[in-house]
Design an enzyme around this catalytic site. Structure first.
Site, short mmCIF file in Angstrom:
data_model
loop_
_atom_site.label_atom_id
_atom_site.label_comp_id
_atom_site.label_asym_id
_atom_site.label_seq_id
_atom_site.Cartn_x
_atom_site.Cartn_y
_atom_site.Cartn_z
N SER A 1 0.87 -1.19 0.00
CA SER A 1 0.00 0.00 0.00
C SER A 1 0.90 1.23 0.00
CB SER A 1 -0.84 -0.01 1.29
OG SER A 1 -1.51 1.23 1.47
N TYR B 1 -2.33 -1.31 10.45
CA TYR B 1 -2.27 -1.42 8.99
C TYR B 1 -0.93 -0.89 8.47
CZ TYR B 1 -4.02 -1.10 4.14
OH TYR B 1 -4.21 -1.24 2.79
P1 NAD Z 1 -11.55 -6.14 -0.23
O1 NAD Z 1 -12.13 -6.06 1.14
O2 NAD Z 1 -12.40 -5.77 -1.41
O3 NAD Z 1 -10.95 -7.59 -0.48
C1 NAD Z 1 -10.22 -8.27 0.52
C2 NAD Z 1 -10.24 -9.73 0.22
O4 NAD Z 1 -9.53 -10.40 1.27
C3 NAD Z 1 -11.65 -10.33 0.17
O5 NAD Z 1 -11.70 -11.32 -0.84
C4 NAD Z 1 -11.79 -10.97 1.56
O6 NAD Z 1 -12.69 -12.07 1.56
C5 NAD Z 1 -10.36 -11.45 1.76
N1 NAD Z 1 -10.02 -11.71 3.17
C6 NAD Z 1 -10.26 -10.93 4.25
N2 NAD Z 1 -9.86 -11.58 5.37
C7 NAD Z 1 -9.37 -12.78 4.97
C8 NAD Z 1 -8.85 -13.91 5.65
N3 NAD Z 1 -8.75 -13.95 6.99
N4 NAD Z 1 -8.46 -14.98 4.93
C9 NAD Z 1 -8.60 -14.99 3.57
N5 NAD Z 1 -9.10 -13.96 2.88
C10 NAD Z 1 -9.49 -12.87 3.57
O7 NAD Z 1 -10.23 -5.24 -0.17
P2 NAD Z 1 -9.34 -4.57 -1.32
O8 NAD Z 1 -9.56 -3.12 -1.22
O9 NAD Z 1 -9.46 -5.27 -2.61
O10 NAD Z 1 -7.87 -4.88 -0.71
C11 NAD Z 1 -7.02 -5.91 -1.16
C12 NAD Z 1 -5.59 -5.62 -0.73
O11 NAD Z 1 -5.18 -4.36 -1.29
C13 NAD Z 1 -5.42 -5.50 0.77
O12 NAD Z 1 -4.19 -6.08 1.17
C14 NAD Z 1 -5.40 -4.00 1.00
O13 NAD Z 1 -4.68 -3.64 2.15
C15 NAD Z 1 -4.68 -3.54 -0.27
N6 NAD Z 1 -4.91 -2.13 -0.59
C16 NAD Z 1 -6.18 -1.66 -0.86
C17 NAD Z 1 -6.35 -0.31 -1.17
C18 NAD Z 1 -7.72 0.28 -1.48
O14 NAD Z 1 -7.82 1.53 -1.56
N7 NAD Z 1 -8.76 -0.50 -1.70
C19 NAD Z 1 -5.25 0.55 -1.17
C20 NAD Z 1 -3.98 0.02 -0.89
C21 NAD Z 1 -3.82 -1.32 -0.60
#
Ligand code: NAD
Length: 260
Positions: A142, A155
């Site tokens: 991130s 985080y």
């Molecule tokens: P999201 O909530 O849409 O997806 C997260 C996924 O992780 C889902 O499929 C959920 O079921 C799964 N998950 C959660 N807990 C779990 C567990 N214990 N075991 C297995 N699977 C699990 O989130 P996203 O926004 O797509 O984020 C995905 C990644 O990208 C994360 O690591 C997040 O930190 C990172 N990220 C997101 C953003 C953003 O703005 N959305 C920005 C930077 C980084």
């Protein structure tokens, strides 16, 4: 490596992980879709991807907060498809609170899912990748792997931690045709983020565009969300032959956030 590569994407039933799994399927890879739940709709995601992209796709339930399940996810992928060529550590959760009030169980869960799970999947995948003659490890970090924001202590700590893990693993496997890199997204428009917009509009008495520009994307200079497809395309690039000498580093996809 096998003729048809196999890609595991942790946390891939939604958002960034789902887009990454789709993108690897579009490249002709076998894909392993994962989440902690086990519902018909989880399995339907794998079935849809398989039929749309004419690849093999398997849904594998595994809770990324549990060491044994992280390692079993990799083992089951290898059993099913014969190799693990690409490992994308994407599963992640968030909790926002001042550090002195931060719930201990939330801290533990965030460190386990956002950081420790990658240690376990990487440890399980490396012997398989060495045997296959190479592989690619991609950690979804991130902008918070590079800079901090208040109230996100767990985080930010986990995401800084995964940057260190990325560099260390890269050094250890550099002679084995394995690379390990991170992607550092800024604010990405996932269903999770989209769902916050109506509440923010109400709280700030602003229209959608103003909330997005002034509140959510305050630190993102382009004032536009990153798309899940842009993150997915970066992951596909890091797994391509063109990226063979990119190792132990990160690509920021953040609209200029961390240039400030
Ligand atoms: P999201 O909530 O849409 O997806 C997260 C996924 O992780 C889902 O499929 C959920 O079921 C799964 N998950 C959660 N807990 C779990 C567990 N214990 N075991 C297995 N699977 C699990 O989130 P996203 O926004 O797509 O984020 C995905 C990644 O990208 C994360 O690591 C997040 O930190 C990172 N990220 C997101 C953003 C953003 O703005 N959305 C920005 C930077 C980084």
């Amino acid at each position: 490596m096998a003729a048809t590569r196999t890609a595991i994407v942790t946390g891939s039933t939604s958002g960034i992980g789902l887009a990454i799994a789709e993108a690897f399927a579009a490249e002709g890879c076998n894909v392993v879709i994962n989440s902690f739940s086990d519902t018909p709709s989880d399995r339907a995601i794998a079935d849809r991807i398989a039929s749309e992209h004419k690849v093999a796709a398997a849904y594998t339930q595994a809770d990324m907060s549990k060491a044994a399940e992280c390692r079993a996810l990799v083992a089951r992928a290898a059993e099913r498809f014969g190799s693990v060529d690409v490992l994308v550590n994407n599963a992640g959760i968030q909790h926002v609170a001042p550090v002195e009030e931060f719930p201990v169980e939330k801290w533990d869960a965030i460190i386990a899912i956002n950081l420790t799970s990658a240690f376990h999947t990487i440890a399980a995948a490396i012997p398989l990748m060495k045997k296959a003659g190479g592989g690619r490890i991609i950690n979804i970090a991130s902008a918070h792997g590079l800079v901090a924001s208040a109230y996100k202590s767990a985080y930010v700590s986990a995401k800084h931690g995964i940057m260190g893990l990325t560099k260390t693993v890269a050094l250890e496997v550099a002679r084995d045709k394995i690379t390990c890199n991170a992607i550092c997204p800024g604010y990405v428009l996932t269903p999770l983020v989209e769902a916050q917009i109506p509440d923010q509009m109400k709280a700030h008495k602003m229209d959608r565009d103003t909330v997005v520009r002034e509140v959510m994307l305050e630190r993102q200079p382009t004032k536009e969300f990153v798309s899940v497809e842009q993150i997915a395309a970066t992951a596909v690039f890091l797994a391509s032959p063109a990226a063979a000498q990119i190792n132990g580093t990160h690509i920021s996809v953040d609209g200029g956030w961390t240039a400030q």
